[in-house]
Design an enzyme around this catalytic site. Structure first.
Site, PDB file in Angstrom:
ATOM      1  N   GLU A  97       0.843  -1.208   0.000  1.00 31.04           N
ATOM      2  CA  GLU A  97       0.000   0.000   0.000  1.00 31.04           C
ATOM      3  C   GLU A  97       0.872   1.250   0.000  1.00 31.04           C
ATOM      4  OE1 GLU A  97      -2.523   1.471  -0.625  1.00 31.04           O
ATOM      5  OE2 GLU A  97      -4.270   1.034   0.583  1.00 31.04           O
ATOM      6  N   ASP A  98       0.321   2.328  -0.515  1.00 31.41           N
ATOM      7  CA  ASP A  98       1.040   3.604  -0.481  1.00 31.41           C
ATOM      8  C   ASP A  98       0.975   4.236   0.906  1.00 31.41           C
ATOM      9  OD1 ASP A  98      -1.710   4.016  -0.726  1.00 31.41           O
ATOM     10  OD2 ASP A  98      -1.574   5.422  -2.394  1.00 31.41           O
ATOM     11  N   ASP A 101      -4.366   5.298   6.312  1.00 35.33           N
ATOM     12  CA  ASP A 101      -5.008   6.443   6.944  1.00 35.33           C
ATOM     13  C   ASP A 101      -5.964   5.896   8.009  1.00 35.33           C
ATOM     14  OD1 ASP A 101      -5.481   9.430   6.597  1.00 35.33           O
ATOM     15  OD2 ASP A 101      -7.501   8.712   6.185  1.00 35.33           O
ATOM     16  N   PHE A 150      -1.786  15.938   4.008  1.00 34.30           N
ATOM     17  CA  PHE A 150      -2.099  15.302   2.737  1.00 34.30           C
ATOM     18  C   PHE A 150      -0.847  15.297   1.866  1.00 34.30           C
ATOM     19  CE2 PHE A 150      -3.837  14.524  -1.407  1.00 34.30           C
ATOM     20  CZ  PHE A 150      -4.764  13.537  -1.124  1.00 34.30           C
ATOM     21  N   ARG A 163       1.414  12.073  -9.403  1.00 34.17           N
ATOM     22  CA  ARG A 163       1.820  10.690  -9.110  1.00 34.17           C
ATOM     23  C   ARG A 163       3.266  10.425  -9.502  1.00 34.17           C
ATOM     24  NH1 ARG A 163      -2.629   7.542  -7.640  1.00 34.17           N
ATOM     25  NH2 ARG A 163      -4.604   8.051  -8.644  1.00 34.17           N
TER      26      ARG A 163
HETATM   27  P1  IMP Z   1      -7.739   4.298   4.457  1.00 31.76           P
HETATM   28  O1  IMP Z   1      -8.688   3.277   3.961  1.00 31.76           O
HETATM   29  O2  IMP Z   1      -8.444   5.422   5.175  1.00 31.76           O
HETATM   30  O3  IMP Z   1      -6.604   3.742   5.291  1.00 31.76           O
HETATM   31  O4  IMP Z   1      -7.176   5.022   3.199  1.00 31.76           O
HETATM   32  C1  IMP Z   1      -6.084   4.639   2.528  1.00 31.76           C
HETATM   33  C2  IMP Z   1      -6.107   5.240   1.117  1.00 31.76           C
HETATM   34  O5  IMP Z   1      -6.472   6.633   1.129  1.00 31.76           O
HETATM   35  C3  IMP Z   1      -4.731   5.181   0.537  1.00 31.76           C
HETATM   36  O6  IMP Z   1      -4.523   3.996  -0.142  1.00 31.76           O
HETATM   37  C4  IMP Z   1      -4.726   6.388  -0.386  1.00 31.76           C
HETATM   38  O7  IMP Z   1      -5.247   6.027  -1.652  1.00 31.76           O
HETATM   39  C5  IMP Z   1      -5.657   7.379   0.239  1.00 31.76           C
HETATM   40  N1  IMP Z   1      -4.918   8.413   0.999  1.00 31.76           N
HETATM   41  C6  IMP Z   1      -4.914   8.587   2.356  1.00 31.76           C
HETATM   42  N2  IMP Z   1      -4.152   9.616   2.720  1.00 31.76           N
HETATM   43  C7  IMP Z   1      -3.632  10.121   1.563  1.00 31.76           C
HETATM   44  C8  IMP Z   1      -2.729  11.217   1.280  1.00 31.76           C
HETATM   45  O8  IMP Z   1      -2.236  11.949   2.162  1.00 31.76           O
HETATM   46  N3  IMP Z   1      -2.419  11.409  -0.028  1.00 31.76           N
HETATM   47  C9  IMP Z   1      -2.918  10.634  -1.036  1.00 31.76           C
HETATM   48  N4  IMP Z   1      -3.751   9.609  -0.811  1.00 31.76           N
HETATM   49  C10 IMP Z   1      -4.116   9.357   0.473  1.00 31.76           C
HETATM   50 MG    MG Z   2      -4.356   3.747  -2.153  1.00 33.91          MG
END
Ligand code: IMP
Ligand code: MG
Length: 173
Positions: A97-98, A101, A150, A163
């Site tokens: 994963e990138d 959050d 962010f 990207r």
């Molecule tokens: P989660 O399901 O809330 O953990 O969200 C994870 C996904 O939200 C990541 O895979 C990203 O695609 C997106 N995301 C969360 N924070 C950021 C950020 O700061 N920049 C870009 N994408 C983000």
């Molecule tokens: Mg993602």
């Protein structure tokens, strides 16, 4: 591209950390092979670099998910958009994963991939925002923990832009 970008993690630090994680994965699965599951699109560059630094046999597969909601806040309802090409039963799987959050995306992925009975199922994330967590997730490999900002670059976007930046940046408004 008129927004100002402040560099948070520069390219050489990013590459160094990715190579360290790759060394750890290679050690943990020594004598075996590993399947990297790239979560599109944000993890493409991370997965590509990781795969090239890993020294044991590597296979790649791709998945795409989306969360319902307005796009800025994950609402916990995740939808599978594109599934893996192949089965993972008996394989050593690392979800790449990138950024984590709320943890909702990984919670969903762990559930559906866990049901397919892989030999191992690990989580690797480049970035983690622990202060934002809503679901408890055990992360096996983390690049950097960051504050609640962010971020963009190295695969991550803001409205599909940025990207391809080779570093991690913060949008400066
Ligand atoms: P989660 O399901 O809330 O953990 O969200 C994870 C996904 O939200 C990541 O895979 C990203 O695609 C997106 N995301 C969360 N924070 C950021 C950020 O700061 N920049 C870009 N994408 C983000
Ligand atoms: Mg993602």
């Amino acid at each position: 591209m008129k927004d100002n970008i402040k560099v948070l993690v520069e390219e050489k630090d990013l590459q160094k950390r990715v190579s360290e994680i790759a060394a750890q994965i290679s050690k943990d699965f020594e004598g075996e092979s590993v399947l990297l599951v790239c979560i599109l699109k944000g993890s493409v560059f991370f997965t590509a670099d990781l795969a090239r630094y890993i020294t044991i046999p590597v296979m790649l597969d791709f998945m795409s998910v989306s969360s319902y909601g307005n796009g800025t806040e994950s609402v916990g309802e995740i939808r599978l958009k594109h599934d893996l090409d192949d089965g993972i039963m008996g394989k050593n799987v690392v979800i790449v994963e990138d950024i984590i959050d709320s943890g909702n995306t990984l919670h969903f992925l762990l559930k559906i991939l866990g049901e397919r009975r892989p030999k191992a199922l690990k989580i690797c994330t480049l970035l983690d925002k622990p202060s934002r967590r809503k679901v408890d997730i055990k992360v096996d490999y983390t690049g950097f923990e960051i504050e609640d900002n962010f971020v963009v670059g190295y695969g991550m976007d803001y409205a599909q832009e940025y990207r391809a930046l080779p570093y991690i940046g913060m949008l400066d408004s």
